[in-house]
Design an enzyme around this catalytic site. Structure first.
Site, PDB file in Angstrom:
ATOM      1  N   LYS A 129      16.552 -17.049  19.334  1.00  0.00           N
ATOM      2  CA  LYS A 129      15.788 -17.831  20.320  1.00  0.00           C
ATOM      3  C   LYS A 129      16.374 -19.225  20.497  1.00  0.00           C
ATOM      4  CE  LYS A 129      12.049 -15.038  21.124  1.00  0.00           C
ATOM      5  NZ  LYS A 129      10.667 -14.721  21.348  1.00  0.00           N
TER       6      LYS A 129
ATOM      7  N   LYS B 185      17.531  -4.455  22.033  1.00  0.00           N
ATOM      8  CA  LYS B 185      16.106  -4.059  22.027  1.00  0.00           C
ATOM      9  C   LYS B 185      15.459  -4.362  23.380  1.00  0.00           C
ATOM     10  CE  LYS B 185      12.858  -7.588  20.751  1.00  0.00           C
ATOM     11  NZ  LYS B 185      11.705  -8.088  20.124  1.00  0.00           N
TER      12      LYS B 185
ATOM     13  N   LYS C 116      10.637  -8.555  26.501  1.00  0.00           N
ATOM     14  CA  LYS C 116       9.879  -9.107  27.623  1.00  0.00           C
ATOM     15  C   LYS C 116      10.727 -10.030  28.480  1.00  0.00           C
ATOM     16  CE  LYS C 116       5.408  -9.442  25.394  1.00  0.00           C
ATOM     17  NZ  LYS C 116       4.964 -10.130  24.201  1.00  0.00           N
TER      18      LYS C 116
HETATM   19  P1  ATP Z   1      10.272 -11.310  23.206  1.00  0.00           P
HETATM   20  O1  ATP Z   1      11.112 -10.145  23.564  1.00  0.00           O
HETATM   21  O2  ATP Z   1       9.924 -12.195  24.362  1.00  0.00           O
HETATM   22  O3  ATP Z   1      10.745 -12.031  22.003  1.00  0.00           O
HETATM   23  P2  ATP Z   1       8.574  -9.305  22.198  1.00  0.00           P
HETATM   24  O4  ATP Z   1       8.643  -8.298  23.284  1.00  0.00           O
HETATM   25  O5  ATP Z   1       9.333  -9.063  20.935  1.00  0.00           O
HETATM   26  O6  ATP Z   1       8.862 -10.726  22.773  1.00  0.00           O
HETATM   27  P3  ATP Z   1       6.186  -9.908  20.653  1.00  0.00           P
HETATM   28  O7  ATP Z   1       4.872 -10.404  21.083  1.00  0.00           O
HETATM   29  O8  ATP Z   1       7.037 -10.852  19.919  1.00  0.00           O
HETATM   30  O9  ATP Z   1       7.004  -9.436  21.905  1.00  0.00           O
HETATM   31  O10 ATP Z   1       6.016  -8.550  19.833  1.00  0.00           O
HETATM   32  C1  ATP Z   1       4.821  -7.817  19.734  1.00  0.00           C
HETATM   33  C2  ATP Z   1       5.004  -6.565  18.926  1.00  0.00           C
HETATM   34  O11 ATP Z   1       5.850  -5.629  19.594  1.00  0.00           O
HETATM   35  C3  ATP Z   1       5.653  -6.796  17.559  1.00  0.00           C
HETATM   36  O12 ATP Z   1       5.000  -5.976  16.603  1.00  0.00           O
HETATM   37  C4  ATP Z   1       7.058  -6.327  17.744  1.00  0.00           C
HETATM   38  O13 ATP Z   1       7.635  -5.881  16.537  1.00  0.00           O
HETATM   39  C5  ATP Z   1       6.877  -5.187  18.706  1.00  0.00           C
HETATM   40  N1  ATP Z   1       8.079  -4.938  19.523  1.00  0.00           N
HETATM   41  C6  ATP Z   1       8.681  -5.834  20.351  1.00  0.00           C
HETATM   42  N2  ATP Z   1       9.743  -5.280  20.970  1.00  0.00           N
HETATM   43  C7  ATP Z   1       9.810  -3.994  20.530  1.00  0.00           C
HETATM   44  C8  ATP Z   1      10.696  -2.905  20.802  1.00  0.00           C
HETATM   45  N3  ATP Z   1      11.698  -3.012  21.650  1.00  0.00           N
HETATM   46  N4  ATP Z   1      10.474  -1.722  20.173  1.00  0.00           N
HETATM   47  C9  ATP Z   1       9.446  -1.592  19.308  1.00  0.00           C
HETATM   48  N5  ATP Z   1       8.580  -2.572  19.005  1.00  0.00           N
HETATM   49  C10 ATP Z   1       8.745  -3.769  19.595  1.00  0.00           C
END
Ligand code: ATP
Ligand code: LTN
Length: 340
Positions: free
Chosen positions: A123, A205, A208
């Site tokens: 980040k 991965k 968002k």
């Molecule tokens: P950003 O991508 O903006 O960093 P994020 O999509 O990782 O955000 P978070 O709110 O940080 O969103 O994560 C919420 C939950 O979703 C956490 O438990 C995280 O481990 C899970 N998660 C996020 N991305 C994935 C993914 N690609 N596959 C499986 N689980 C995920």
């Protein structure tokens, strides 16, 4: 007289998890990796789930948008099956103990530990103009979230493993100094779908904040958008639906299909033997659309009833404060804060 035949109330283990409201929606990765499991755990555990808006401001947010996204994200966890009668559902900034414990834990977390966090490195590379102290100490706030509730299990996707390890280390360190103050939590990471990959680049991965609109499926995407995104998913040129190390795009689509339909990898291979990628991608897209349809409908109904949502998050915050204050009081006493 005491009734000795009455069954003893069994104390259920505690679950805590959180999700950021960085967009009003969640990705398919958030859902399959984490939120889908939240509702399944509600009957066997005492669960608390939070929209972690304090974590969200570690990267710059538009205030009006953050407010809107927080309510939408809260409605979305309910739409995904979190039942406010069974679980404690709340918004992080409503429960002051989170910030209070985070401060104390910051003083029991080492600079070196925080410097090793890969999310911080990623980040800060992405937001080089705003490497703020909150971004750096993000994991101590996350540890506070978890430790306040004497949590046994934390359902998250695989990317949160390192933060969870740090929360455990902080708990063990604090307990080592002051006696058993915190329950030491374990992760609960699903076997399939713990890491859903980007549809545009299956080496990354699904996130968002991906700039490529085709990379990420959001829970609130309209059905035709979802189908289009799956149709354009990056795969390989072999035209064979099989789970193999050198086929990350197909593996990802198979994991998604498996998580949504419940079919095993072997069953999917049999079902799509002799069929092309076009058919398979369409089937995955359609399965996802069907899975999300009731969630989207419930989300729209909930968002139309702001008074109900408010009553839910108020009740959730009250319950969360009651439980977490007990832990915070213990911590304040242990570190030597003068009672008042
Ligand atoms: P950003 O991508 O903006 O960093 P994020 O999509 O990782 O955000 P978070 O709110 O940080 O969103 O994560 C919420 C939950 O979703 C956490 O438990 C995280 O481990 C899970 N998660 C996020 N991305 C994935 C993914 N690609 N596959 C499986 N689980 C995920
Ligand atoms: N850092 C988490 C969100 C989060 C969380 C938590 C998850 C904040 N506090 C407590 C589990 C438990 C993420 O998913 N990025």
């Amino acid at each position: 007289m005491e009734n000795n035949t009455a069954p003893k109330l069994e104390k259920k283990p505690v679950i805590f998890s959180g999700i950021q409201p960085t967009s009003g929606s969640f990705t398919l990765g958030n859902y399959l990796g984490a939120v889908k499991n939240w509702s399944k755990l509600q009957d066997s555990y005492n669960c608390a789930y939070s929209i972690v808006n304090m974590h969200a401001i570690t990267v710059r947010q538009d205030p009006a948008q953050l407010k809107k996204n927080t309510l939408s994200a809260f409605a979305l966890i309910l739409a995904c099956g979190v039942d406010p009668e069974k679980s404690i559902a709340f918004i992080q900034s409503h429960v002051k103990t989170h910030a209070e414990l985070a401060w104390v834990l910051n003083c029991y977390t080492q600079f070196g530990e925080l410097s090793r966090m890969t999310q911080f490195k990623d980040k800060s590379a992405k937001h080089a103009d705003n490497i703020n102290a909150g971004l750096f100490t993000y994991p101590s706030l996350m540890a506070a979230d978890i430790l306040l509730y004497q949590t046994n299990l934390v359902p998250v996707g695989a990317d949160q493993k390192q933060h969870l390890e740090l929360a455990r280390d902080i708990a063990l360190r604090f307990n080592g100094l002051y006696g058993n103050v915190f329950q030491v939590p374990d992760g609960y990471i699903p076997k399939t779908a713990a890491r859903i990959m980007s549809l545009a680049d299956p080496g990354k991965k699904m996130s968002k904040s991906d700039e490529n609109a085709k990379a990420t499926v959001f829970l609130l995407d309209p059905p035709d958008t979802i189908i289009k995104k799956f149709k354009s998913a990056v795969t390989d040129s072999e035209a064979l639906v099989a789970y193999r190390e050198d086929k990350p795009g197909i593996n990802n689509l198979m994991s998604i299909y498996s998580a949504v339909t419940g079919a095993s990898i072997e069953e999917i291979e049999t079902q799509f033997a002799g069929k092309g990628y076009g058919d398979f991608k369409l089937a995955v897209g359609e399965a996802v659309v069907e899975e999300l349809r009731p969630i989207q409908e419930k989300h729209a109904r909930l968002l139309a009833d702001k008074a109900y949502l408010e009553s839910c998050y108020r009740a959730g915050a009250e319950k969360a404060l009651g439980i977490s204050q007990r832990t915070l009081d213990k911590v304040y006493k242990k570190v030597g804060f003068l009672p008042y």
